[in-house]
Design an enzyme around this catalytic site. Structure first.
Site, PDB file in Angstrom:
ATOM      1  N   THR A  96       0.987  -1.821  -0.017  1.00  0.00           N
ATOM      2  CA  THR A  96       0.163  -0.455   0.305  1.00  0.00           C
ATOM      3  C   THR A  96       0.884   0.799  -0.013  1.00  0.00           C
ATOM      4  OG1 THR A  96      -1.421  -1.620   1.115  1.00  0.00           O
ATOM      5  CG2 THR A  96      -1.722   1.355   1.362  1.00  0.00           C
ATOM      6  N   LYS A 171      -7.241   1.346  -2.834  1.00  0.00           N
ATOM      7  CA  LYS A 171      -6.667   1.166  -1.364  1.00  0.00           C
ATOM      8  C   LYS A 171      -7.097   2.150   0.001  1.00  0.00           C
ATOM      9  CE  LYS A 171      -4.908  -1.418   2.061  1.00  0.00           C
ATOM     10  NZ  LYS A 171      -5.908  -2.673   2.802  1.00  0.00           N
ATOM     11  N   LYS A 246       0.044   5.309   8.525  1.00  0.00           N
ATOM     12  CA  LYS A 246       0.301   5.399   7.290  1.00  0.00           C
ATOM     13  C   LYS A 246      -0.706   5.862   5.992  1.00  0.00           C
ATOM     14  CE  LYS A 246       1.773   2.392   4.400  1.00  0.00           C
ATOM     15  NZ  LYS A 246       1.966   0.848   3.840  1.00  0.00           N
TER      16      LYS A 246
HETATM   17  P1  NAD Z   1       5.231  -5.974   7.419  1.00  0.00           P
HETATM   18  O1  NAD Z   1       6.167  -5.198   7.659  1.00  0.00           O
HETATM   19  O2  NAD Z   1       4.894  -7.650   8.121  1.00  0.00           O
HETATM   20  O3  NAD Z   1       5.719  -6.655   5.983  1.00  0.00           O
HETATM   21  C1  NAD Z   1       7.261  -6.121   5.134  1.00  0.00           C
HETATM   22  C2  NAD Z   1       8.353  -7.023   4.846  1.00  0.00           C
HETATM   23  O4  NAD Z   1       9.415  -6.138   4.178  1.00  0.00           O
HETATM   24  C3  NAD Z   1       9.190  -7.023   6.305  1.00  0.00           C
HETATM   25  O5  NAD Z   1       9.647  -8.639   6.499  1.00  0.00           O
HETATM   26  C4  NAD Z   1      11.011  -6.258   5.793  1.00  0.00           C
HETATM   27  O6  NAD Z   1      11.709  -6.733   6.322  1.00  0.00           O
HETATM   28  C5  NAD Z   1      10.677  -6.634   3.926  1.00  0.00           C
HETATM   29  N1  NAD Z   1      10.975  -4.943   3.902  1.00  0.00           N
HETATM   30  C6  NAD Z   1      11.064  -3.713   4.182  1.00  0.00           C
HETATM   31  N2  NAD Z   1      12.392  -3.665   2.752  1.00  0.00           N
HETATM   32  C7  NAD Z   1      13.076  -4.246   2.405  1.00  0.00           C
HETATM   33  C8  NAD Z   1      13.631  -4.713   1.428  1.00  0.00           C
HETATM   34  N3  NAD Z   1      14.405  -3.644   1.735  1.00  0.00           N
HETATM   35  N4  NAD Z   1      13.987  -5.315   1.063  1.00  0.00           N
HETATM   36  C9  NAD Z   1      13.620  -6.819   1.409  1.00  0.00           C
HETATM   37  N5  NAD Z   1      12.501  -6.557   2.018  1.00  0.00           N
HETATM   38  C10 NAD Z   1      12.120  -5.678   2.615  1.00  0.00           C
HETATM   39  O7  NAD Z   1       4.532  -5.964   6.668  1.00  0.00           O
HETATM   40  P2  NAD Z   1       3.135  -5.997   5.952  1.00  0.00           P
HETATM   41  O8  NAD Z   1       1.843  -6.224   7.306  1.00  0.00           O
HETATM   42  O9  NAD Z   1       3.379  -7.612   5.514  1.00  0.00           O
HETATM   43  O10 NAD Z   1       2.280  -5.085   5.234  1.00  0.00           O
HETATM   44  C11 NAD Z   1       3.230  -5.150   3.501  1.00  0.00           C
HETATM   45  C12 NAD Z   1       2.208  -4.255   3.116  1.00  0.00           C
HETATM   46  O11 NAD Z   1       1.421  -4.490   2.979  1.00  0.00           O
HETATM   47  C13 NAD Z   1       2.189  -2.818   3.472  1.00  0.00           C
HETATM   48  O12 NAD Z   1       1.938  -1.959   2.325  1.00  0.00           O
HETATM   49  C14 NAD Z   1       0.836  -2.179   4.152  1.00  0.00           C
HETATM   50  O13 NAD Z   1       0.245  -1.127   4.166  1.00  0.00           O
HETATM   51  C15 NAD Z   1       0.262  -3.647   3.715  1.00  0.00           C
HETATM   52  N6  NAD Z   1      -1.067  -4.625   3.964  1.00  0.00           N
HETATM   53  C16 NAD Z   1      -0.810  -5.288   5.346  1.00  0.00           C
HETATM   54  C17 NAD Z   1      -2.720  -5.444   5.857  1.00  0.00           C
HETATM   55  C18 NAD Z   1      -1.617  -6.189   7.599  1.00  0.00           C
HETATM   56  O14 NAD Z   1      -2.950  -6.668   7.378  1.00  0.00           O
HETATM   57  N7  NAD Z   1      -0.807  -6.649   8.201  1.00  0.00           N
HETATM   58  C19 NAD Z   1      -3.462  -5.471   4.729  1.00  0.00           C
HETATM   59  C20 NAD Z   1      -3.697  -4.842   3.853  1.00  0.00           C
HETATM   60  C21 NAD Z   1      -2.375  -3.984   3.442  1.00  0.00           C
END
Ligand code: NAD
Length: 296
Positions: A96, A171, A246
């Protein structure tokens, strides 16, 4: 079977990647966090050191990263996905992020002869695990058509919302509804407590009345009525307050830039900001009910 590079194996990315593995795809994954990579490996994935390595070998690259900054760095930076991917590779960003970043990355991808869609999701970690996510997609018909069978292995509802960036626009609007509705449901439960009305009674009535919404019926912010909701597990995420903040900031930036009036969205952003600042940024966003309760 496609060869898929999956970058970002966090709360959402890992279960999404696992569903692609289960569907028979060959998935190579990368994440900065070694613990995430270990879980991916244990689920049958093949870890790679850098996003560029996965991109150079993949038919399809999927990213699930925290925010726009990481997406810009990983796609547009030196040794990035766009530099490394072969022409014709399909790129799917499910993070997102802001609409402008999504459009800038899509434009750079198109220049290099790559196909790209922004495909942010709704449905939370439960939806990611059960492959019932909703994907909101922006990009060309050609890119969307190629992405559809891949997305169907991770989600149930897949909507083409228009050109590049329109998935992110959808979104941002959706999560503004979610942020506001979670506060509305939380305020109602706190008021019910003051009035001597049981949580379960309010749930039984509102979940079948005009107060019905996802924040009430799927992600109820009090323990009991919906056993799988984070309220039953001390508000462990799930979807953190920081992530909700965010998204609300993205909606407020977009509202300012486009001249839209979003009074409740602005109020919700302030409440989540205060909640996160109270030391709870890493707690599930539905824990905002505890913050609201403490104000009385
Ligand atoms: P998270 O922080 O659990 O996962 C993100 C991952 O990306 C982490 O494991 C981190 O180590 C990795 N990362 C960051 N920078 C990196 C890089 N340079 N190279 C490789 N890996 C890297 O977050 P999440 O909850 O999985 O959310 C991910 C996205 O999905 C976000 O944009 C969030 O807004 C969106 N989202 C989350 C949810 C939810 O319920 N968690 C629901 C809908 C959308």
């Amino acid at each position: 079977m496609a060869r898929i590079g999956f970058i970002g194996l966090g709360n959402m990315g890992l279960p999404m990647a696992v569903n692609l593995i289960k569907a028979g795809h060959q998935v190579e994954g990368a994440d900065l966090n070694p613990a995430a990579v270990e879980k991916f490996k244990a689920a049958g994935g093949a870890p790679v050191d850098m996003p560029a390595v996965a991109a150079a070998r993949a038919d399809v690259v999927i990213t699930m990263l925290p925010a726009g900054k990481q997406v810009r760095d990983i796609y547009l930076g030196p040794n990035g996905i766009i530099e490394s991917a072969n022409p014709g590779t399909l790129l799917i960003d499910s993070s997102t992020i802001d609409v402008d970043t999504a459009r800038a990355v899509a434009q750079a991808a198109e220049k290099k002869g790559l196909l790209m869609i922004d495909a942010p999701v709704s449905g939370g970690t439960g939806g990611a695990t059960n492959a019932t996510l909703t994907f909101m997609c922006g990009g060309s018909v050609q890119a969307f058509t190629r992405a559809q069978p891949i997305l169907e292995k991770m989600g149930k509802t897949i909507v083409h919302a228009g050109g590049a960036g329109n998935g992110q626009a959808a979104k941002i609007c959706n999560n503004m509804i979610l942020g506001i509705s979670m506060i509305a449901v939380s305020e109602a439960f706190v008021l019910a407590e003051k009035l001597g009305l049981d949580h379960q009674k309010l749930f039984d009535i509102s979940s079948r009345s005009s107060g019905q919404c996802w924040s009430m019926t799927t992600y109820c912010p009090v323990p009991g009525p919906v056993p799988a909701s984070p309220a039953n597990h001390d508000y462990q995420p799930g979807f953190t307050a920081a992530m909700m903040l965010k998204d609300l900031k993205l909606s407020q930036d977009a509202a300012r830039a486009s001249g839209a009036q979003t009074t409740l969205g602005a109020t919700a952003a302030k409440i989540y900001s205060d909640y996160a600042d109270s030391g709870e940024a890493g707690r599930d966003f539905s824990g905002v009910i505890q913050f609201i309760r403490a104000q009385h």
